[in-house]
Design an enzyme around this catalytic site. Structure first.
Site, PDB file in Angstrom:
ATOM      1  N   THR A  83      -8.725   6.379  -1.772  1.00 20.22           N
ATOM      2  CA  THR A  83     -10.046   5.780  -1.916  1.00 20.22           C
ATOM      3  C   THR A  83     -11.133   6.825  -1.634  1.00 20.22           C
ATOM      4  O   THR A  83     -12.272   6.662  -2.083  1.00 20.22           O
ATOM      5  CB  THR A  83     -10.223   4.579  -0.955  1.00 20.22           C
ATOM      6  OG1 THR A  83      -9.685   4.931   0.321  1.00 20.22           O
ATOM      7  CG2 THR A  83      -9.503   3.362  -1.481  1.00 20.22           C
ATOM      8  N   LYS A 143     -15.085   7.715  -3.223  1.00 24.18           N
ATOM      9  CA  LYS A 143     -16.321   7.986  -2.470  1.00 24.18           C
ATOM     10  C   LYS A 143     -16.940   9.302  -2.940  1.00 24.18           C
ATOM     11  O   LYS A 143     -18.153   9.407  -3.110  1.00 24.18           O
ATOM     12  CB  LYS A 143     -16.028   8.025  -0.970  1.00 24.18           C
ATOM     13  CG  LYS A 143     -15.582   6.667  -0.422  1.00 24.18           C
ATOM     14  CD  LYS A 143     -14.883   6.761   0.938  1.00 24.18           C
ATOM     15  CE  LYS A 143     -14.076   5.497   1.199  1.00 24.18           C
ATOM     16  NZ  LYS A 143     -13.109   5.631   2.309  1.00 24.18           N
ATOM     17  N   HIS A 198       0.794  -1.230   0.000  1.00 25.68           N
ATOM     18  CA  HIS A 198       0.000   0.000   0.000  1.00 25.68           C
ATOM     19  C   HIS A 198       0.825   1.278   0.000  1.00 25.68           C
ATOM     20  O   HIS A 198       0.288   2.351   0.267  1.00 25.68           O
ATOM     21  CB  HIS A 198      -0.922   0.051   1.219  1.00 25.68           C
ATOM     22  CG  HIS A 198      -1.954  -1.031   1.271  1.00 25.68           C
ATOM     23  ND1 HIS A 198      -3.231  -0.862   0.790  1.00 25.68           N
ATOM     24  CD2 HIS A 198      -1.891  -2.295   1.729  1.00 25.68           C
ATOM     25  CE1 HIS A 198      -3.920  -1.988   0.973  1.00 25.68           C
ATOM     26  NE2 HIS A 198      -3.121  -2.865   1.543  1.00 25.68           N
ATOM     27  N   LYS A 247      -8.635  13.525   4.645  1.00 29.29           N
ATOM     28  CA  LYS A 247      -7.722  12.381   4.619  1.00 29.29           C
ATOM     29  C   LYS A 247      -6.727  12.602   5.741  1.00 29.29           C
ATOM     30  O   LYS A 247      -6.703  13.680   6.338  1.00 29.29           O
ATOM     31  CB  LYS A 247      -7.008  12.284   3.268  1.00 29.29           C
ATOM     32  CG  LYS A 247      -6.405  13.630   2.809  1.00 29.29           C
ATOM     33  CD  LYS A 247      -5.774  13.547   1.431  1.00 29.29           C
ATOM     34  CE  LYS A 247      -6.737  13.599   0.271  1.00 29.29           C
ATOM     35  NZ  LYS A 247      -6.848  12.355  -0.468  1.00 29.29           N
ATOM     36  N   ARG A 248      -5.906  11.596   6.059  1.00 25.09           N
ATOM     37  CA  ARG A 248      -4.877  11.807   7.071  1.00 25.09           C
ATOM     38  C   ARG A 248      -4.003  13.003   6.670  1.00 25.09           C
ATOM     39  O   ARG A 248      -3.815  13.278   5.482  1.00 25.09           O
ATOM     40  CB  ARG A 248      -4.027  10.542   7.230  1.00 25.09           C
ATOM     41  CG  ARG A 248      -4.759   9.408   7.919  1.00 25.09           C
ATOM     42  CD  ARG A 248      -5.170   9.793   9.320  1.00 25.09           C
ATOM     43  NE  ARG A 248      -4.013   9.820  10.182  1.00 25.09           N
ATOM     44  CZ  ARG A 248      -3.742   8.921  11.124  1.00 25.09           C
ATOM     45  NH1 ARG A 248      -4.592   7.940  11.359  1.00 25.09           N
ATOM     46  NH2 ARG A 248      -2.655   9.012  11.856  1.00 25.09           N
ATOM     47  N   LYS A 288       0.494  14.440   1.019  1.00 27.12           N
ATOM     48  CA  LYS A 288      -0.882  14.673   0.565  1.00 27.12           C
ATOM     49  C   LYS A 288      -1.133  16.163   0.288  1.00 27.12           C
ATOM     50  O   LYS A 288      -2.139  16.552  -0.271  1.00 27.12           O
ATOM     51  CB  LYS A 288      -1.881  14.139   1.593  1.00 27.12           C
ATOM     52  CG  LYS A 288      -1.822  12.609   1.741  1.00 27.12           C
ATOM     53  CD  LYS A 288      -2.789  12.117   2.803  1.00 27.12           C
ATOM     54  CE  LYS A 288      -2.633  10.647   3.151  1.00 27.12           C
ATOM     55  NZ  LYS A 288      -3.282   9.731   2.189  1.00 27.12           N
TER      56      LYS A 288
HETATM   57  C1  26Q Z   1       3.255   0.178  10.485  1.00 21.41           C
HETATM   58  C2  26Q Z   1       4.133  -0.190  11.484  1.00 21.41           C
HETATM   59  C3  26Q Z   1       4.009   0.308  12.772  1.00 21.41           C
HETATM   60  C4  26Q Z   1       2.954   1.164  13.053  1.00 21.41           C
HETATM   61  C5  26Q Z   1       2.057   1.536  12.057  1.00 21.41           C
HETATM   62  C6  26Q Z   1       2.213   1.064  10.776  1.00 21.41           C
HETATM   63  C7  26Q Z   1       1.261   1.468   9.708  1.00 21.41           C
HETATM   64  C8  26Q Z   1      -0.090   1.541   9.962  1.00 21.41           C
HETATM   65  C9  26Q Z   1      -0.979   1.934   8.972  1.00 21.41           C
HETATM   66  C10 26Q Z   1       1.706   1.747   8.425  1.00 21.41           C
HETATM   67  C11 26Q Z   1       0.807   2.127   7.425  1.00 21.41           C
HETATM   68  C12 26Q Z   1      -0.548   2.217   7.691  1.00 21.41           C
HETATM   69  C13 26Q Z   1      -1.554   2.614   6.701  1.00 21.41           C
HETATM   70  C14 26Q Z   1      -1.322   2.855   5.434  1.00 21.41           C
HETATM   71  C15 26Q Z   1      -2.379   3.287   4.518  1.00 21.41           C
HETATM   72  O1  26Q Z   1      -3.502   3.560   4.928  1.00 21.41           O
HETATM   73  N1  26Q Z   1      -2.093   3.349   3.215  1.00 21.41           N
HETATM   74  C16 26Q Z   1      -3.091   3.757   2.251  1.00 21.41           C
HETATM   75  O2  26Q Z   1      -3.745   2.604   1.779  1.00 21.41           O
HETATM   76  C17 26Q Z   1      -4.844   2.928   0.953  1.00 21.41           C
HETATM   77  C18 26Q Z   1      -5.554   1.638   0.592  1.00 21.41           C
HETATM   78  O3  26Q Z   1      -4.805   0.906  -0.329  1.00 21.41           O
HETATM   79  C19 26Q Z   1      -4.387   3.698  -0.278  1.00 21.41           C
HETATM   80  O4  26Q Z   1      -5.519   4.103  -0.987  1.00 21.41           O
HETATM   81  C20 26Q Z   1      -3.559   4.916   0.131  1.00 21.41           C
HETATM   82  O5  26Q Z   1      -3.003   5.512  -1.027  1.00 21.41           O
HETATM   83  C21 26Q Z   1      -2.455   4.498   1.090  1.00 21.41           C
HETATM   84  O6  26Q Z   1      -1.768   5.655   1.555  1.00 21.41           O
END
Ligand code: 26Q
Length: 840
Positions: free
Chosen positions: A677, A681, A378, A569-570, A575
């Protein structure tokens, strides 16, 4: 029938009931709500808590799901079908009540029932807390996938951690700064879940590895003296859309093993022994709130292994019960989809279970593992690839580390024989990154151990193959594939936008909820004046609703006839919420200098959470709030421009935001957003996108055409070449509008009594090393915004763009995405549940 099937003791007949007795009509529902309110929950005339009423309703609905849930389960068992387990550290489910009513098709009857009782359904739905077991895109994707799997009747089960605290609640203090408040979402209980103590698993940590025996398959390894934790599963029903299928999301809670630590207990350290329990139970305490990996936290690795091991052991338990000891067909019947690298330790854990528990040799275990595992990536940001120090692994999971080393040794010899002498490539590809503090590269483990590796949008997958994972693509091109993300049209269109849904059904007939290609027939309707007017009316009502929500949370009045320009978004530098703010300041500057001929009134809404440890992202939030305050309070601006930060952006907020949006901002630096995503929406709800050629924007543009999309910015290739040399000072110097914007910020116009508050933000954009190249896209963004403003002034033209956006959204339904996963990766047969009568 399977061999060695263990028979189960039959239950006494009189215990079982035919659950078809439960009526779906209003009066049966009324009776059950009353019964649960008075008997199950023990409420009386003094109980006026809205939560109890909500709870009684949910239990009445859960009873009605139960029959379908069981028959789905029995049908999967009877057919001995292949199944997929979707392993994810996050499932951002949001609320379930509205979704359940929609998918069961009983909204109207329940509305009647509730009003008979003198209650209001809308209000009861507001009582429900969002299940916030996720950060953002990745977690919400998992939730949309479950909805689509159930709707497509695929035997897929989700596995997650039952975090006691979900993603924090975001408050904005008087200074405009984010304050994180704990989200204790389980405080009043969760009526949707069922505890399943009969399926508890034991998870091992620490200890040491012993070598035992010298059997004909070589010696065996035993992991001993471990600190164990119990994993207790809770099942949450996932109903398909009007189809009788109910799948399961299984969430695991960590509980200390029953006995106290005996040595400590006997030594009289009662308190220490109880504290030990706490340590174990911390595993499922809280969701990590950062959405880019922040390695090194041991608790996070414990969470990852806990979830993964619980899910795999759960599948093994079922296999042994139903199929016995023969694992040769295991890979034909099981697939594990890894949602990013967070559960990637599954590769080594399955090897361990097959070898140490089932006594298999390496080659046989590996042949099975590699046929079961599939990995979804991702991210394109190299710094976000997960790595764990080898020493942390050695401490916490010694047996797993041994297995990873062995996987790596065998893998590297494969690389060496393919590219003899290319030691550089070997060290680039190694699962272990050597150095002062060697690291385990989780993405490499996932790729080596999987038969499928996919990206989440066409551009993202292409860039993975050419960049981040090029070495692996050279070795195994056949593993790589694209699965463009999608979102569920049930929640984000049918449920979120009842006004538009009604118009769609009136125009297209029923069934569009499960076949968005039907929306294509909206295209010719752009010429139908009555239809266009109805479309405008729906959008306006949704904007009034959104404006109301915004007024109540920030005390500002928003004009529903202005353009609603939204970015939610975050908060992340890539972004580029900052680029959005630069545009806002530019509009403000134009108003102040009187450049307001043919003005398009605009409300700019920006929302999102910042990771608590990401200082710059939190500063961006304060910047937005400060700018909003100055602009909203300036009488010279009036209704021409309003700006607001949306606090505590979450799934249930998006259900109000997307329907009321005109312009959707998707403005990341090209090549940085894997997919996005939110963009989908908004599009479904008839918003037009202003965006860069990034992630799934590329595919949205392909579907709607250039006339229906405000495209701007450098392409990914241009970002790569323009980077050296990148001279932001020159860009400022050569663009008068930009100079004035920078000048305004520099002069502390937005931080009059807070000297230097935004120096770091300005500094990051002015640096030649700015990886996000914000200023490089300024001019192009301003021009695209101007085109959008002009288009909006011609409401008929805008409405046509809006309709075409919705008409072209079929590709972005998660039903399409899941159908693709199933066709290319899982290869599951849909199962239509037979309504079983237990007592028959
Ligand atoms: C990893 C290790 C330790 C702590 C936290 C994490 C961690 C947690 C969540 C790393 C990444 C995430 C989330 C990533 C994320 O949401 N990515 C998004 O995924 C979407 C679905 O595929 C995409 O549409 C977005 O582009 C992408 O940023």
């Amino acid at each position: 029938m399977a061999k060695d099937k263990k028979s189960r003791t039959p239950l006494p007949e009189p215990l079982l009931i035919d659950e078809r007795e439960l009526g779906m009509d209003a009066s049966s529902i009324v009776a059950d709500i009353r019964r649960h309110f008075n008997h199950t929950l023990g409420c009386d005339k003094h109980s006026i808590s809205a939560h109890h009423l909500y709870e009684a309703l949910v239990i009445a609905l859960r009873d009605r799901l139960m029959e379908r849930w069981k028959s789905t389960h029995y049908s999967y068992q009877d057919e001995e079908c292949k199944r997929t387990q979707y392993l994810s550290l996050e499932f951002l489910m949001g609320r379930s009540l509205g979704n359940t009513l929609l998918n069961l098709g009983i909204r109207e009857e329940v509305e009647k029932a509730v009003s008979t009782l003198g209650l209001e359904l809308e209000k009861m739905m507001e009582v429900e807390r969002d299940a916030g077991l996720g950060n953002g895109g990745l977690g919400r994707l998992a939730a949309c996938f479950l909805d689509s799997c159930a709707t497509l009747q695929l035997p897929v089960m989700g596995h997650c951690i039952r975090y006691e605290y979900g993603i924090f609640r975001q408050e904005i203090d008087a200074q405009g700064e984010q304050v994180e408040k704990p989200d204790h979402w389980l405080a009043c209980g969760n009526p949707w879940e069922l505890e399943r103590t009969e399926f508890i698993q034991r998870i091992r940590f620490r200890g040491r590895v012993e070598r035992i025996g010298d059997g004909d398959k070589g010696f065996q390894m035993r992991w001993v003296d471990t600190d164990d934790v119990l994993a207790v599963p809770y099942d949450i029903p996932i109903p398909g859309y009007l189809n009788g299928t109910v799948n399961t999301l299984r969430v695991w809670k960590a509980v200390a093993v029953e006995e106290f630590d005996l040595t400590q207990f006997n030594a009289g350290s009662y308190v220490e022994a109880v504290a030990g329990r706490m340590h174990a139970e911390n595993i499922s305490k809280v969701l990590y709130p950062n959405d880019a990996s922040e390695s090194g936290k041991e608790l996070r690795l414990r969470q990852q292994y806990f979830l993964t091991s619980a899910a795999l052991q759960d599948v093994m338990r079922r296999w042994l019960r139903d199929q016995g000891e023969d694992f040769s067909p295991f890979a034909e019947k099981n697939c594990f989809q890894l949602n990013d690298t967070h559960p990637a330790v599954a590769v080594a854990e399955l090897m361990r279970l097959l070898m140490d528990r089932q006594g298999m040799g390496w080659d046989q275990a590996w042949a099975i593992t590699i046929r079961c595992m599939a990995y979804t990536n991702h991210t394109l940001l190299p710094e976000a690839l997960e790595r764990w120090p080898v020493r942390t692994f050695r401490e916490l999971l010694p047996r797993i580390l041994d297995i990873i080393f062995e996987i790596n040794a065998r893998f590297l010899s494969q690389v060496a024989s393919r590219w003899p002498g290319d030691t550089e490539r070997q060290s680039r590809m190694s699962i272990i990154e050597e150095g002062m503090d060697p690291q385990v590269r989780m993405a490499h483990l996932a790729i080596v151990g999987s038969f499928s590796v996919n990206g989440v949008a066409a551009l993202h997958t292409k860039l993975l193959k050419e960049g981040l994972f090029k070495d692996f693509y050279d070795l195994w091109p056949e593993k790589f594939n694209n699965k463009t993300n999608g979102v569920t049209p049930r929640r984000f269109l049918a449920l979120a936008n009842p006004g538009l849904s009604e118009l769609l059904t009136e125009t297209l007939g029923v069934g569009w909820e499960v076949d968005l290609t039907k929306l294509k027939d909206l295209r010719p309707k752009t010429k139908d004046k009555t239809f266009v007017r109805k479309w405008q009316e729906v959008k306006r009502r949704n904007k009034v609703h959104l404006a109301k929500m915004m007024a109540s949370c920030c005390g500002v009045k928003f004009n529903p006839d202005a353009m609603f320009d939204v970015q939610v978004k975050r908060i992340h530098e890539y972004k580029r919420q900052l680029l959005n703010v630069l545009h806002v300041i530019h509009l403000y500057d134009r108003i102040k200098r009187g450049d307001t001929n043919d003005w398009t009134p605009r409300c700019v809404f920006i929302g999102g959470k910042a990771a608590p440890g990401y200082w710059l992202a939190k500063r961006i939030i304060k910047f937005i709030n400060n700018v909003a305050k100055v602009i909203n309070e300036d009488p010279a601006v009036g209704d021409r421009l309003k700006v607001a930060f949306i606090p505590n952006y979450r799934v249930s907020a998006m259900e109000i935001i997307a329907p009321g949006t005109d312009l959707s901002s998707q403005i990341s630096t090209a090549g940085k957003e894997a997919s996005g995503t939110g963009n989908m929406k908004f599009m479904m709800n008839g918003a037009v996108t202003i965006g860069t050629l990034d992630g799934a924007n590329v595919e949205i543009l392909e579907e709607v055409g250039k006339e229906n999309f405000f495209l701007f910015g450098l392409t990914e290739a241009e970002v790569a070449t323009k980077r050296k040399p990148y001279d932001p000072e020159r860009i400022i110097h050569e663009d008068e509008d930009l100079s004035r914007v920078i000048q305004l910020i520099d002069s502390a116009h937005f931080n009059q009594f807070e000297p230097g508050a935004f120096d770091a933000l300005i500094g990051s954009m002015r640096s030649p090393g700015d990886p996000w190249m914000t200023l490089a896209d300024f001019r192009s963004f301003i021009d695209a915004q101007q085109r959008a403003a002009e288009a909006f002034r011609d409401q008929d033209r805008w409405t046509k763009m809006s309709i075409i956006n919705a008409a072209c959204c079929a590709r972005f339904s998660s039903d399409r995405t899941i159908a693709d996963y199933n066709r290319d990766i899982w290869k599951l047969k849909p199962v239509v549940p037979k309504l079983s009568d237990q007592t028959a």
